[in-house]
Design a protein around this motif. Structure first.
Motif, PDB file in Angstrom:
ATOM      1  N   LEU A 164       0.405  -0.779  -0.190  1.00  0.00           N
ATOM      2  CA  LEU A 164       0.032   0.046  -0.368  1.00  0.00           C
ATOM      3  C   LEU A 164       0.975   1.371   0.189  1.00  0.00           C
ATOM      4  O   LEU A 164       0.467   2.096  -0.314  1.00  0.00           O
ATOM      5  CB  LEU A 164      -0.719  -0.152   1.570  1.00  0.00           C
ATOM      6  N   SER A 165       2.289   1.312   0.340  1.00  0.00           N
ATOM      7  CA  SER A 165       3.258   2.577   0.647  1.00  0.00           C
ATOM      8  C   SER A 165       3.392   2.849  -0.815  1.00  0.00           C
ATOM      9  O   SER A 165       4.017   3.981  -1.076  1.00  0.00           O
ATOM     10  CB  SER A 165       4.284   1.934   1.234  1.00  0.00           C
ATOM     11  N   LEU A 166       3.090   1.922  -1.893  1.00  0.00           N
ATOM     12  CA  LEU A 166       2.718   2.596  -3.408  1.00  0.00           C
ATOM     13  C   LEU A 166       2.602   3.645  -3.502  1.00  0.00           C
ATOM     14  O   LEU A 166       2.747   4.033  -4.464  1.00  0.00           O
ATOM     15  CB  LEU A 166       3.081   1.393  -4.890  1.00  0.00           C
ATOM     16  N   THR A 167       1.825   3.948  -2.653  1.00  0.00           N
ATOM     17  CA  THR A 167       0.602   5.390  -3.332  1.00  0.00           C
ATOM     18  C   THR A 167       1.694   6.629  -3.775  1.00  0.00           C
ATOM     19  O   THR A 167       1.617   7.456  -4.062  1.00  0.00           O
ATOM     20  CB  THR A 167      -0.549   6.084  -1.948  1.00  0.00           C
ATOM     21  N   MET A 168       2.834   6.920  -2.440  1.00  0.00           N
ATOM     22  CA  MET A 168       3.590   7.970  -2.339  1.00  0.00           C
ATOM     23  C   MET A 168       3.992   7.686  -4.160  1.00  0.00           C
ATOM     24  O   MET A 168       4.653   8.922  -4.377  1.00  0.00           O
ATOM     25  CB  MET A 168       4.824   7.866  -1.185  1.00  0.00           C
ATOM     26  N   HIS A 169       4.834   6.374  -4.254  1.00  0.00           N
ATOM     27  CA  HIS A 169       5.305   6.330  -6.041  1.00  0.00           C
ATOM     28  C   HIS A 169       4.396   6.973  -6.491  1.00  0.00           C
ATOM     29  O   HIS A 169       4.809   7.860  -7.819  1.00  0.00           O
ATOM     30  CB  HIS A 169       5.961   5.178  -5.922  1.00  0.00           C
ATOM     31  N   PHE A 170       3.364   6.016  -5.926  1.00  0.00           N
ATOM     32  CA  PHE A 170       2.423   6.857  -7.719  1.00  0.00           C
ATOM     33  C   PHE A 170       1.788   8.240  -7.747  1.00  0.00           C
ATOM     34  O   PHE A 170       1.651   8.833  -8.876  1.00  0.00           O
ATOM     35  CB  PHE A 170       0.913   6.009  -7.270  1.00  0.00           C
ATOM     36  N   PHE A 171       1.796   9.022  -6.830  1.00  0.00           N
ATOM     37  CA  PHE A 171       1.935  10.454  -6.652  1.00  0.00           C
ATOM     38  C   PHE A 171       2.884  10.769  -7.093  1.00  0.00           C
ATOM     39  O   PHE A 171       2.677  11.999  -8.377  1.00  0.00           O
ATOM     40  CB  PHE A 171       1.625  10.763  -5.376  1.00  0.00           C
ATOM     41  N   ASN A 172       4.429  10.731  -6.965  1.00  0.00           N
ATOM     42  CA  ASN A 172       5.214  11.296  -8.521  1.00  0.00           C
ATOM     43  C   ASN A 172       5.375  11.087  -9.446  1.00  0.00           C
ATOM     44  O   ASN A 172       5.665  11.652  -9.371  1.00  0.00           O
ATOM     45  CB  ASN A 172       6.827  10.902  -7.266  1.00  0.00           C
ATOM     46  N   VAL A 173       4.948  10.046  -9.989  1.00  0.00           N
ATOM     47  CA  VAL A 173       4.348   9.671 -11.533  1.00  0.00           C
ATOM     48  C   VAL A 173       3.797  10.558 -12.256  1.00  0.00           C
ATOM     49  O   VAL A 173       4.413  11.365 -12.678  1.00  0.00           O
ATOM     50  CB  VAL A 173       4.649   8.092 -12.053  1.00  0.00           C
ATOM     51  N   PHE A 174       2.405  10.604 -11.249  1.00  0.00           N
ATOM     52  CA  PHE A 174       1.590  10.794 -11.564  1.00  0.00           C
ATOM     53  C   PHE A 174       1.397  12.899 -11.296  1.00  0.00           C
ATOM     54  O   PHE A 174       1.298  13.586 -12.080  1.00  0.00           O
ATOM     55  CB  PHE A 174       0.140  10.774 -10.611  1.00  0.00           C
ATOM     56  N   TYR A 175       2.312  13.316 -11.035  1.00  0.00           N
ATOM     57  CA  TYR A 175       2.371  14.720 -10.164  1.00  0.00           C
ATOM     58  C   TYR A 175       3.403  15.035 -11.508  1.00  0.00           C
ATOM     59  O   TYR A 175       3.584  16.113 -11.878  1.00  0.00           O
ATOM     60  CB  TYR A 175       2.814  14.509  -9.050  1.00  0.00           C
ATOM     61  N   LEU A 176       4.458  14.618 -12.043  1.00  0.00           N
ATOM     62  CA  LEU A 176       5.066  14.764 -12.538  1.00  0.00           C
ATOM     63  C   LEU A 176       4.100  14.745 -14.424  1.00  0.00           C
ATOM     64  O   LEU A 176       4.670  15.932 -15.157  1.00  0.00           O
ATOM     65  CB  LEU A 176       6.180  14.117 -13.251  1.00  0.00           C
TER      66      LEU A 176
END
Length: 224
Positions: free
Chosen positions: A152-164
């Motif tokens: 579930l911690s991949l939310t942060m990584h997904f945020f970084n990708v999406f935000y870029l």
């Protein structure tokens, strides 16, 4: 010989103190330790539990659990994005392509109603930013009493990708001049990109909640 609850807790505490904070990864390691210790105890009931735990830990290599955790992170991350992209692809095949097309057509219709095309695309940019910050809010505003799960911690990584991706979309919008907003080809292309980003976000969040449901089923007594 089956371990007692106290012995399992002893292993769990040892693994936690050794730096394994993710509950799902720790559970996997504890199961491995427990299996090895049960074999040792079956052969010799008087074995020193603490010494055996340390010996088993040595088998993970010079870096302890670090290499194992990194390997798990790569595996979980790959699985997350494979499932996300697989979910995204469904929006371009029947029957979900109807949803994608409907969103695109509705946005084109709305754009054509507005005289100020630049404002329209600024609104789209704002919507994507709002979704990005919603992700960030979900990452940072967690209940501290809850256990941390790697899956579930991949939310942060997904945020970084999406935000870029959102930043690139916004940069493209700001760099368009007034004449370019009169070009329907450019407008339709940007609307198409917006729809893909929207569906990408939707897909990633869907996978996140699927993983969360799986964790709840796997660990029904744990607060997630």
């Amino acid at each position: 010989m089956e371990l007692t609850n106290e012995q399992v807790l002893q292993i769990d505490n040892y693994v936690y103190v050794s730096g394994v904070k993710f509950f799902d990864v720790r559970s996997e390691i504890v199961d491995h330790f427990a299996s090895k210790l049960e074999e040792k105890l079956t052969a010799n009931p008087n074995v020193d539990i603490e010494k055996e735990i340390i010996e088993i830990h040595k088998n993970f290599g010079a870096n302890g659990f670090r290499d194992f955790i990194e390997q798990k992170k790569k595996s979980v991350k790959k699985k997350f994005y494979v499932l996300t992209l697989r979910h995204l692809k469904t929006f371009f095949t029947l029957p979900k392509i109807i949803i994608s097309t409907a969103i695109f057509v509705a946005l084109v219709f709305t754009m054509n109603l507005l005289v100020d095309k630049e404002m329209f695309f600024s609104i789209l940019s704002a919507i994507l930013l709002a979704l990005a910050f919603r992700l960030l809010y979900n990452v940072n505003m967690r209940d501290t009493n809850k256990h941390t799960f790697l899956v579930l911690s991949l939310t942060m990584h997904f945020f970084n990708v999406f935000y870029l991706m959102v930043l690139i979309f916004n940069l493209f919008t700001r760099n368009r001049n007034n004449d370019d907003f009169l070009n329907n080809t450019s407008n339709y292309t940007q609307i198409g990109i917006f729809v893909v980003l929207l569906l990408f976000y939707w897909s990633g969040e869907s996978v996140f909640y699927q993983n969360k449901d799986e964790m709840k089923k796997q660990y029904p007594t744990i607060k997630i």
